[in-house]
Design a protein around this motif. Structure first.
Motif, short mmCIF file in Angstrom:
data_model
loop_
_atom_site.label_atom_id
_atom_site.label_comp_id
_atom_site.label_asym_id
_atom_site.label_seq_id
_atom_site.Cartn_x
_atom_site.Cartn_y
_atom_site.Cartn_z
N GLN A 46 0.82 -1.31 -0.07
CA GLN A 46 -0.27 0.03 -0.02
C GLN A 46 0.92 1.08 0.00
OE1 GLN A 46 -3.26 -0.08 -0.22
NE2 GLN A 46 -3.29 -1.94 -0.79
N THR A 49 2.29 1.72 -3.43
CA THR A 49 1.18 2.24 -4.58
C THR A 49 0.89 3.65 -4.21
OG1 THR A 49 0.02 0.19 -4.20
CG2 THR A 49 -1.28 2.14 -5.07
N MET A 50 1.03 4.03 -2.78
CA MET A 50 0.52 5.42 -2.27
C MET A 50 1.64 6.38 -2.94
SD MET A 50 -1.02 5.33 1.51
CE MET A 50 -1.14 6.90 1.75
N ASN A 51 3.08 6.05 -2.83
CA ASN A 51 4.23 6.79 -3.19
C ASN A 51 4.19 6.81 -4.63
OD1 ASN A 51 5.21 7.15 -0.59
ND2 ASN A 51 6.42 5.22 -0.63
N LYS A 52 3.75 5.62 -5.56
CA LYS A 52 3.48 5.76 -6.89
C LYS A 52 2.96 6.90 -7.48
CE LYS A 52 3.31 2.99 -10.96
NZ LYS A 52 2.84 1.40 -11.43
N ARG A 53 1.57 7.02 -6.46
CA ARG A 53 0.60 7.77 -7.00
C ARG A 53 0.97 9.37 -6.65
NH1 ARG A 53 -4.99 4.98 -4.47
NH2 ARG A 53 -5.11 3.05 -6.18
N ILE A 54 1.63 9.47 -5.58
CA ILE A 54 2.29 10.87 -5.28
C ILE A 54 3.19 11.08 -6.55
CG2 ILE A 54 3.49 12.09 -3.64
CD1 ILE A 54 2.27 10.35 -1.44
N ASP A 55 3.98 10.20 -6.81
CA ASP A 55 5.02 10.81 -7.82
C ASP A 55 4.43 10.83 -9.19
OD1 ASP A 55 7.05 10.35 -5.90
OD2 ASP A 55 7.27 8.01 -6.73
N GLU A 56 3.41 10.21 -9.41
CA GLU A 56 2.66 10.33 -10.62
C GLU A 56 2.05 11.77 -10.64
OE1 GLU A 56 0.04 7.08 -11.20
OE2 GLU A 56 1.57 5.90 -12.01
N THR A 57 1.42 12.18 -9.40
CA THR A 57 0.67 13.47 -9.17
C THR A 57 1.74 14.58 -9.40
OG1 THR A 57 -0.90 12.47 -7.54
CG2 THR A 57 -0.69 14.97 -7.94
N ASP A 60 2.43 15.14 -13.04
CA ASP A 60 1.43 15.67 -13.73
C ASP A 60 1.41 17.32 -13.67
OD1 ASP A 60 0.60 13.17 -14.73
OD2 ASP A 60 -0.90 12.88 -13.06
#
Length: 249
Positions: A46, A49-57, A60
């Motif tokens: 988890q 996944t959260m770190n990956k989403r933060i990096d993607e954000t 962006d």
């Protein structure tokens, strides 16, 4: 002998029971450890996944910033070199009529304006055109956006009725009054006790910000309430003028 056998059996049962309990404890501990490991793996997954989403954000956001900066630079380059994006025109009423003298304007016609021979080709957003069908001069918008629009007309009233002017937007044969100015002048003899004609001269000004679509035309005409009268106006360049300038797309 029988007694010995019974004691030996009891001892064996005790040993078996002890071994069973020991095995149960080991199994319980193993299950707890396994659950802890599984929980750790889940939490780690988890967090990943959260770190990956933060990096993607973050990526962006950086891409959006780059896009916005690129768009801003494009707009700056688009209008680079244009000291003035818009148009300013002054009063005109044919070559045979002196602008220093008042003339009567038909309420059914729009005012005529003179661009004073400005090079409007570099003002890529606005064209100055004379429209025979509408009987007047108009500013035609070539690019949609927000514009500051203004108009001043100097009146020469006779004290018989209100006098004024209004700025009109024409788009696809639909006419919309954007602004209007009006006053009620008194004749010079009533105001000053003399017959001085210039005492009747007053200027009306209005201006505002509007979003204009490409292809729209702007013109200035006598106020619609004066439709039954031919009012008089001064069209000197410093007294009557009309224009707009581009603010933002």
């Amino acid at each position: 002998m029988t007694s010995y056998i019974k004691m030996n059996k009891v001892a064996n049962d005790a040993i078996v029971t002890s071994q069973y309990r020991h095995s149960s404890v080991i199994v319980g501990i193993s299950i707890v450890l396994l659950l802890s490991v599984l929980h750790s793996v889940y939490v780690t997954s988890q967090l990943y996944t959260m770190n990956k989403r933060i990096d993607e954000t973050v990526v962006d956001c950086k891409q959006d910033e780059v896009k916005n900066e690129s768009l801003l630079r494009h707009r700056v380059r688009r209008f680079e070199g244009d000291a003035f994006i818009g148009a300013h025109v002054v009063g005109r009423r044919g070559s045979t009529i002196e602008r220093t003298r008042p003339y009567q304007q038909s309420p059914a016609s729009y005012f005529e304006w003179d661009s004073q021979q400005q090079d409007l080709s570099s003002m890529r957003l606005v064209d100055v055109i004379d429209d025979v069908r509408l009987d007047g001069t108009f500013l035609e918008i070539r690019a949609s956006g927000y514009y500051y629009v203004y108009a001043q007309v100097t009146y020469y009233g006779k004290g018989l009725s209100p006098i004024g002017h209004e700025t009109v937007k024409i788009n696809n044969n639909q006419r919309l009054v954007l602004m209007g100015s009006q006053m009620y002048q008194r004749i010079g003899s009533a105001r000053y006790g003399t017959g001085n004609r210039m005492s009747n001269s007053d200027s009306g000004y209005h201006g505002g910000v509007f979003y204009l679509l490409a292809g729209s035309k702007l013109g200035v005409r006598p106020m619609a309430t004066n439709a039954a009268y031919h009012q008089s106006y001064f069209m000197q360049p410093t007294k009557s003028y009309f224009g707009l300038f581009f603010i933002h797309s």
